[in-house]
Design an enzyme around this catalytic site. Structure first.
Site, short mmCIF file in Angstrom:
data_model
loop_
_atom_site.label_atom_id
_atom_site.label_comp_id
_atom_site.label_asym_id
_atom_site.label_seq_id
_atom_site.Cartn_x
_atom_site.Cartn_y
_atom_site.Cartn_z
N HIS A 141 0.79 -0.99 0.02
CA HIS A 141 0.00 0.04 0.06
C HIS A 141 0.71 1.18 -0.15
O HIS A 141 0.62 2.08 -0.95
CB HIS A 141 -0.95 0.04 1.23
CG HIS A 141 -1.73 1.14 1.28
ND1 HIS A 141 -3.18 1.26 1.08
CD2 HIS A 141 -1.63 2.47 1.93
CE1 HIS A 141 -3.63 2.51 1.21
NE2 HIS A 141 -2.60 3.29 1.59
N GLU A 142 1.55 1.60 0.97
CA GLU A 142 2.55 2.52 1.05
C GLU A 142 3.50 2.80 -0.07
O GLU A 142 3.88 3.64 -0.64
CB GLU A 142 3.52 2.59 2.40
CG GLU A 142 2.49 2.59 3.58
CD GLU A 142 1.44 3.53 3.80
OE1 GLU A 142 1.58 4.59 2.98
OE2 GLU A 142 0.52 3.59 4.23
N HIS A 164 1.73 4.41 -3.00
CA HIS A 164 1.79 5.77 -2.81
C HIS A 164 3.14 6.25 -3.15
O HIS A 164 3.21 7.32 -3.87
CB HIS A 164 1.71 6.58 -1.22
CG HIS A 164 0.45 6.34 -0.75
ND1 HIS A 164 -0.75 7.07 -1.31
CD2 HIS A 164 -0.41 5.81 0.26
CE1 HIS A 164 -1.93 6.73 -0.78
NE2 HIS A 164 -1.48 5.93 0.49
N HIS A 192 3.60 6.72 -7.01
CA HIS A 192 2.81 7.81 -7.38
C HIS A 192 3.56 9.01 -7.22
O HIS A 192 3.70 10.01 -8.08
CB HIS A 192 1.54 7.96 -6.63
CG HIS A 192 0.41 8.74 -7.05
ND1 HIS A 192 -0.63 9.22 -6.54
CD2 HIS A 192 0.38 9.48 -8.53
CE1 HIS A 192 -1.36 9.76 -7.19
NE2 HIS A 192 -0.89 9.75 -8.54
ZN LIG Z 1 -2.87 5.03 1.80
#
Ligand SMILES: [Zn+2]
Length: 685
Positions: free
Chosen positions: A468-469, A472, A475
């Site tokens: 998940h991290e 990010h 991105h």
């Molecule tokens: Zn998040």
């Protein structure tokens, strides 16, 4: 992308950051900013990007880089001196923001640029920055009279101080309670990993026996596995009364008064700017248009999931009563009996997976996954200064061997480090004297640390968090936008920002991906087929209960900022009770004060925005369904996601980017199917 790269960009020298130097350094950068702004606005002649936005971005970047290093240290290596220095800067930075947002001359100059001839010649990224800037002037009170402008400044300054105090209280409360154990019988049921961690924690404090803390890797196993009900109740109560007027440290770090003040100041701020409430104000920068749209979205999900959750809870209660003679199930019994039921139903425990997930191997596997999806090569770089010996530094290169960015990876829980997991910006991608300043990210987790001489073995949940991290992080790092205001996650509406992160989690459930990294740390064997099958079958176990819990938080947050009711701590509690009656199935005990540790909305950026997780999950699940159709490592689909979403930053509207990738607008089906709630499960990959 013809510009050369600034490969040897200077990174923060963490060992040289002295608390006593922070405030003078920030003062100086703010002063430079003020002087620059005066010079720019005094210059005669037409405003252009080069004479106005570019020099401001340059100066702003210096400030952001200096401050993000301090902010980061405050989160991961907190101490009293650093805290004092950090807090001394908070009101100054807030005032600086306000002064910029209310500067009439600057506003006129930006407006002239937006309405002038040059605007049409600019690329879409720079147009978007100018448009966003004009919007943000309005949100900073540019249209207000002098008195109201002052009040706006006060409100912002106060809010930033209160939110920091909320976070500090929570950190202190989390570390301010421990539970020594000398009676071995209390450890019954706990997995070896949890017992060893508790023994190690005790040894480090020169104690005998075991020491349990409220850090998640210590707390969670007790709730899931400890046979001693009273021990679970004690830990649950300490955890869920943190920073409140109740519990073992009642009143010591009480966030209650801060919450009431934060809410009332937010309401005043929204009204000052002409909005009915803070939720409306918050939506001015989001993908969702109106509070009604958000509420309808959450209600729809609640209607679909509540009966599923009720059935799950009833089955859990029946199991606990019939098999274990438990009557009157309490909140501290639920994870424990849920795990028992999971083991009975699927013959499988969360702990069974740990040996297959040694941290280094998972990290390497994550890199292989993004290599196959986006052609990235990620390698460690030695000799980079960090804040702790556990921290590693990596560089990300693309398939043409261009440096795209780099990141710090700080995996393990430890004292003085804020709980949870997050990505933060260290350096933002932008053009700097015609060269590209390559982005740098901080990736922070709080995983179970290595114990004794065994490698850190992660749970599957922790693997999901890492992916998940990292989503990010990609991105932030893979953006090809050259202007800071909309590069990476900048300028991306908050309710779209969880798309790349939740999206990447999907690979943690796929055999083909798991085979790249899930190997037993001693035998080297891949995840056995039956264990994988059990893990798949258990994926939607209690999905309804998880869904209604997320909806409870989202609805509580949104209504708290939308309904103009009283705003003292009693009102907060009564609203939470009301939301729980409407959507929750698990009964919280009367002394549960979860809201006092809800840092997402009281200290982080999720105020009237916690719904973003579910909102973006519609996008992320639907985006992943294209991979389910074409193959999870389909090169063309991977590269499309890279080009359509990850590289675009905030330069374009998220809905347009999504449509470009998916070929249509998002639909909710994939999210429901992944949560085991769709009537139609035909498209299983
Ligand atoms: Zn998040």
């Amino acid at each position: 992308m013809s510009a050369p790269l600034l490969e040897n960009l200077s990174l923060p020298a963490f060992d040289q950051i002295r608390p006593e130097h922070i405030e003078p350094a920030i003062d100086q950068l703010l002063e430079e900013h003020r002087v620059l702004l005066i010079c720019l606005l005094e210059k005669p002649g037409a405003r252009t990007w080069e004479t106005l936005f570019q020099p401001l971005e340059e100066q702003d970047d210096k400030l952001q880089r200096a401050w993000s290093a301090v902010r980061h240290l405050h989160s991961v290596a907190d101490n009293d001196e650093l805290r004092r220095a950090y807090n001394a800067c908070i009101p100054k930075l807030s005032d600086h923001e306000t002064a910029l947002g209310q500067n009439e001359d600057l506003f006129r100059a930006c407006k002239a640029l937006a309405e002038g001839e040059e605007y049409a010649r600019l690329d879409s990224a720079r147009k978007k920055i100018i448009d966003n800037t004009l919007r943000d002037f309005r949100l900073s009170g540019i249209d207000l009279g002098p008195k109201e402008k002052d009040r706006y400044r006060e409100l912002q300054q106060k809010l930033s101080q209160l939110q920091t105090r909320f976070e500090e209280n929570l950190l202190d409360a989390t570390h301010g309670w421990t539970r020594p154990v000398t009676d071995e019988s209390l450890l019954s049921g706990l997995p070896d990993s949890a017992v060893e961690l508790a023994a190690q924690t005790a040894r480090r404090q020169d104690r005998s026996g075991w020491l349990f803390t409220l850090e998640y890797p210590s707390y969670a196993p007790v709730m899931t596995y400890a046979d001693d009900r009273e021990f679970r109740r004690e830990m649950y109560t300490a955890y869920n009364t943190r920073a409140s007027e109740l519990g073992p440290n009642a009143g010591k770090w009480d966030n209650g008064p801060l919450m009431a003040e934060i809410l009332s100041l937010r309401q005043e701020l929204a009204t000052l700017l002409g909005y009915n409430d803070y939720a409306e104000y918050s939506l001015a920068k989001k993908m969702a248009d109106t509070p009604q749209e958000v509420m309808a979205f959450l209600h729809d999900l609640a209607v679909r999931s509540k009966s599923v959750a009720q059935r799950e809870l009833a089955a859990l209660e029946t199991c606990a009563a019939e098999e274990y003679g438990l009557k009157n199930m309490q909140a501290w019994d639920i994870p424990y009996y849920a795990e028992k039921l999971r083991q009975k139903k699927f013959d499988f425990s969360q702990e069974d997976l740990r040996p297959y997930f040694p941290a280094d191997q998972v990290v390497a596997g994550l890199f292989s996954v993004v290599n196959r999806l986006y052609g990235l090569n990620i390698a460690p770089r030695q000799g980079v200064e960090t804040w702790h010996p556990d921290v590693q530094f990596f560089e990300v290169r693309d398939e043409r061997d261009r440096l795209r960015g780099s990141f710090y990876l700080d995996l393990y829980a430890r004292p003085h480090k804020r709980g949870g997991a997050w990505m933060d910006e260290c350096v933002v991608r932008r053009l700097h004297h015609n060269a590209v300043q390559s982005p740098v990210a901080y990736l922070t987790c709080n995983f179970t640390p290595p114990v004794a001489d065994r490698p850190a073995l992660l749970t599957h949940d922790e693997v999901l968090t890492l992916f998940h991290e990292f989503g990010h992080g990609l991105h932030h790092i893979l953006t090809l936008v050259d202007y800071a205001g909309v590069s990476g996650i900048n300028g991306v509406p908050w309710d779209a920002v969880e798309l790349p992160s939740q999206f990447l989690e999907n690979w943690c459930w796929e055999r083909e991906a798991l085979d790249l990294f899930a190997r037993h740390h001693q035998t080297g064997e891949t995840l056995p087929a039956d264990l994988f099958d059990k893990m798949q079958q258990a994926r939607t176990f209690h999905a309804g209960m998880h869904m209604v819990r997320q909806l409870e938080l989202a609805l509580f947050d949104f209504r708290l900022h939308h309904e103009r009711r009283g705003q003292d701590t009693r009102d907060v509690q009564s609203l939470l009770d009301e939301v729980r009656r409407a959507v929750a199935v698990v009964k919280a005990p009367p002394d549960n004060r979860f809201q006092h540790s809800f840092g997402h909305i009281f200290a982080g950026g999720y105020a009237a925005g916690y719904y973003s997780y579910k909102w973006a999950e519609v996008l992320s699940a639907d985006a992943f369904s294209r991979f389910e159709e074409n193959g999870i490592f389909d090169t063309a689909t991977g590269r499309d996601f890279l080009h359509c979403i990850l590289e675009q930053g905030g330069a374009r509207e998220p809905m347009d980017l999504f449509v470009e990738f998916r070929g249509r607008k998002p639909v909710i089906d994939a999210l429901l199917r992944h949560s085991g709630m769709a009537p139609d499960t035909a498209i299983q990959a």
